[in-house]
Design a protein around this motif. Structure first.
Motif, PDB file in Angstrom:
ATOM      1  N   LEU A 170     -12.464  42.735  59.149  1.00  0.00           N
ATOM      2  CA  LEU A 170     -11.691  42.997  60.357  1.00  0.00           C
ATOM      3  C   LEU A 170     -10.923  44.306  60.235  1.00  0.00           C
ATOM      4  N   ASP A 171     -10.277  44.513  59.092  1.00  0.00           N
ATOM      5  CA  ASP A 171      -9.529  45.754  58.880  1.00  0.00           C
ATOM      6  C   ASP A 171     -10.453  46.963  58.923  1.00  0.00           C
ATOM      7  N   ALA A 172     -11.662  46.803  58.357  1.00  0.00           N
ATOM      8  CA  ALA A 172     -12.612  47.917  58.323  1.00  0.00           C
ATOM      9  C   ALA A 172     -13.102  48.279  59.722  1.00  0.00           C
ATOM     10  N   LEU A 173     -13.071  47.311  60.640  1.00  0.00           N
ATOM     11  CA  LEU A 173     -13.554  47.567  61.994  1.00  0.00           C
ATOM     12  C   LEU A 173     -12.678  48.558  62.752  1.00  0.00           C
ATOM     13  N   LYS A 174     -11.453  48.706  62.329  1.00  0.00           N
ATOM     14  CA  LYS A 174     -10.571  49.677  62.985  1.00  0.00           C
ATOM     15  C   LYS A 174     -11.110  51.091  62.808  1.00  0.00           C
ATOM     16  N   ALA A 175     -11.717  51.351  61.649  1.00  0.00           N
ATOM     17  CA  ALA A 175     -12.294  52.664  61.398  1.00  0.00           C
ATOM     18  C   ALA A 175     -13.567  52.887  62.211  1.00  0.00           C
ATOM     19  N   LEU A 176     -14.176  51.785  62.694  1.00  0.00           N
ATOM     20  CA  LEU A 176     -15.398  51.894  63.490  1.00  0.00           C
ATOM     21  C   LEU A 176     -15.111  51.971  64.986  1.00  0.00           C
ATOM     22  N   GLY A 177     -13.824  51.838  65.354  1.00  0.00           N
ATOM     23  CA  GLY A 177     -13.473  51.987  66.765  1.00  0.00           C
ATOM     24  C   GLY A 177     -12.700  50.839  67.369  1.00  0.00           C
ATOM     25  N   ALA A 178     -12.480  49.742  66.627  1.00  0.00           N
ATOM     26  CA  ALA A 178     -11.728  48.619  67.186  1.00  0.00           C
ATOM     27  C   ALA A 178     -10.271  49.026  67.394  1.00  0.00           C
ATOM     28  N   ASP A 179      -9.756  48.754  68.600  1.00  0.00           N
ATOM     29  CA  ASP A 179      -8.363  49.074  68.905  1.00  0.00           C
ATOM     30  C   ASP A 179      -7.432  47.954  68.477  1.00  0.00           C
ATOM     31  N   ALA A 180      -7.960  46.739  68.366  1.00  0.00           N
ATOM     32  CA  ALA A 180      -7.170  45.588  67.933  1.00  0.00           C
ATOM     33  C   ALA A 180      -8.097  44.575  67.294  1.00  0.00           C
ATOM     34  N   VAL A 181      -7.544  43.767  66.397  1.00  0.00           N
ATOM     35  CA  VAL A 181      -8.341  42.726  65.747  1.00  0.00           C
ATOM     36  C   VAL A 181      -7.612  41.391  65.874  1.00  0.00           C
ATOM     37  N   ILE A 182      -8.386  40.320  65.958  1.00  0.00           N
ATOM     38  CA  ILE A 182      -7.831  38.974  66.046  1.00  0.00           C
ATOM     39  C   ILE A 182      -8.556  38.106  65.025  1.00  0.00           C
ATOM     40  N   SER A 183      -7.811  37.448  64.168  1.00  0.00           N
ATOM     41  CA  SER A 183      -8.396  36.580  63.149  1.00  0.00           C
ATOM     42  C   SER A 183      -8.745  35.221  63.749  1.00  0.00           C
ATOM     43  N   LEU A 184      -9.961  34.778  63.493  1.00  0.00           N
ATOM     44  CA  LEU A 184     -10.408  33.477  63.984  1.00  0.00           C
ATOM     45  C   LEU A 184     -10.026  32.346  63.035  1.00  0.00           C
ATOM     46  N   THR A 185      -9.325  32.670  61.947  1.00  0.00           N
ATOM     47  CA  THR A 185      -8.906  31.638  60.995  1.00  0.00           C
ATOM     48  C   THR A 185      -7.597  30.973  61.416  1.00  0.00           C
ATOM     49  N   GLN A 186      -6.984  31.434  62.496  1.00  0.00           N
ATOM     50  CA  GLN A 186      -5.726  30.853  62.972  1.00  0.00           C
ATOM     51  C   GLN A 186      -5.945  29.440  63.511  1.00  0.00           C
ATOM     52  N   GLU A 187      -4.861  28.691  63.557  1.00  0.00           N
ATOM     53  CA  GLU A 187      -4.907  27.392  64.217  1.00  0.00           C
ATOM     54  C   GLU A 187      -5.223  27.591  65.697  1.00  0.00           C
ATOM     55  N   ARG A 188      -5.803  26.584  66.324  1.00  0.00           N
ATOM     56  CA  ARG A 188      -6.295  26.738  67.694  1.00  0.00           C
ATOM     57  C   ARG A 188      -5.228  27.235  68.666  1.00  0.00           C
ATOM     58  N   ASP A 189      -4.047  26.639  68.632  1.00  0.00           N
ATOM     59  CA  ASP A 189      -2.998  27.043  69.585  1.00  0.00           C
ATOM     60  C   ASP A 189      -2.621  28.507  69.392  1.00  0.00           C
ATOM     61  N   ALA A 190      -2.516  28.930  68.139  1.00  0.00           N
ATOM     62  CA  ALA A 190      -2.164  30.326  67.857  1.00  0.00           C
ATOM     63  C   ALA A 190      -3.286  31.256  68.298  1.00  0.00           C
ATOM     64  N   LEU A 191      -4.535  30.809  68.114  1.00  0.00           N
ATOM     65  CA  LEU A 191      -5.677  31.634  68.502  1.00  0.00           C
ATOM     66  C   LEU A 191      -5.748  31.785  70.016  1.00  0.00           C
ATOM     67  N   VAL A 192      -5.567  30.682  70.732  1.00  0.00           N
ATOM     68  CA  VAL A 192      -5.571  30.746  72.197  1.00  0.00           C
ATOM     69  C   VAL A 192      -4.449  31.663  72.677  1.00  0.00           C
ATOM     70  N   SER A 193      -3.292  31.561  72.039  1.00  0.00           N
ATOM     71  CA  SER A 193      -2.163  32.403  72.411  1.00  0.00           C
ATOM     72  C   SER A 193      -2.467  33.886  72.183  1.00  0.00           C
TER      73      SER A 193
END
Length: 320
Positions: A170-193
């Motif tokens: 995910l961190d490496a994707l910033k160098a490829l052009g990602a403006d923001a990253v979201i981790s899918l390892t979060q709990e569901r409520d935090a991920l939806v938020s």
């Protein structure tokens, strides 16, 4: 000729001999130089893909790169029954052969065509993406996902949000052009938020989904709105792959309360003309300014030993 052959859906292909393909009307014989091991190839080889005929035995492989008898370098796809591209030779319809541009070698073409085409066709043919729109990518840390981040930016995306599980990737994707990253390892409520915040604060026009399952459910829950007084924005959710799960639970209210549009992108939902046009355009861009993609070459004779031990961070390309 020598080839990888599927004799059973519950066993790896074996390297053995197989009858040479015969060119029919409108076909050409290609001397195969490289063929990629894509998720669709595995699914067809184990009989789980919707395109599987259920017939045995056959040579796996849906595309490849090689040379015609006159020496022309081409990328090609094959739809000849029982004859895939994991072989020394393949038969392909002339209209499915795309000359490789200078600056793009056979191994790279075989490795990036399928994953690159998946997002190029999804964005241009299915989402009708226009420059200045925002793209959320589910499964951005995979081979196809990493290419999709770069492709979205090349096509003029205003903002690219990359969602995945691997923190280093995910961190490496910033160098490829990602403006923001979201981790899918979060709990569901935090991920939806996290998804809801991104949609509310920055806007999302297109979702490219390589995962389905719970990650897709979280995005759809974030898009759904409560109350009767709200303006809905159009969001095109393009389903490309299902590496997380083959099904989801979708409340009816999600569709009625939002501007979500659910579309698929793949063989059947996109026409062959659209898919081949996506490959042509993608190759022209790749030849001028190469995309970053990890490719690992393996001799085709070793297909059985590596089949059940796939590279997670690289696309395997077999060479006859």
């Amino acid at each position: 000729m020598n080839a990888a052959v599927v004799h059973a859906f519950d066993a790896p292909p074996r390297y053995t001999t197989f009858a040479d393909p015969v060119a029919g009307d409108g076909d050409v014989i290609v001397k195969v130089a490289a063929a990629g091991l894509h998720p669709i190839v595995r699914a067809l080889a184990n009989g789980t893909h919707y395109g599987s005929s259920g017939e045995l035995s056959f040579i796996p492989g849906v595309d490849g790169a090689g040379r015609l008898e006159d020496g022309t370098r081409v990328y090609f796809g094959t739809t000849k029954p029982r004859y895939g591209t994991f072989a020394e030779k393949a038969a392909a319809a002339k209209w499915m052969c795309i000359p490789l541009p200078d600056g793009l070698d056979e191994v790279t073409a075989a490795g990036i065509a399928n994953p690159g085409m998946s997002s190029w066709a999804a964005l241009k043919a299915r989402a009708k993406f226009t420059a200045g729109e925002s793209v959320l990518i589910l499964g951005a840390t995979g081979i196809a996902g990493k290419l999709s981040v770069q492709i979205a930016k090349r096509l003029g995306a205003r903002r690219v949000i990359a969602a995945g599980r691997n923190p280093q990737s995910l961190d490496a994707l910033k160098a490829l052009g990602a403006d923001a990253v979201i981790s899918l390892t979060q709990e569901r409520d935090a991920l939806v938020s996290a998804f809801r915040t991104e949609i509310a604060e920055n806007g999302v026009d297109v979702v490219l989904d390589y995962l389905w399952g719970q990650p897709a459910e979280a995005v759809l829950a974030a898009i759904a709105q409560k109350g009767l007084k709200h303006a809905t924005s159009r969001i095109r959710f393009i389903q490309v792959g299902n590496t997380a799960a083959p099904t989801i639970s979708l409340p009816a209210a999600t569709l009625r309360s939002s501007g979500i549009e659910l579309l698929g992108s793949g063989f059947g939902s996109a026409s062959m003309d659209e898919i081949l046009q996506a490959v042509r355009e993608f190759f022209q861009v790749a030849a001028k300014t190469p995309f970053q993609a990890s490719i690992k070459t393996i001799a085709l004779r070793d297909v059985e030993s590596v089949w059940n031990n796939p590279e997670r961070d690289a696309r395997i390309v077999f060479q006859p």
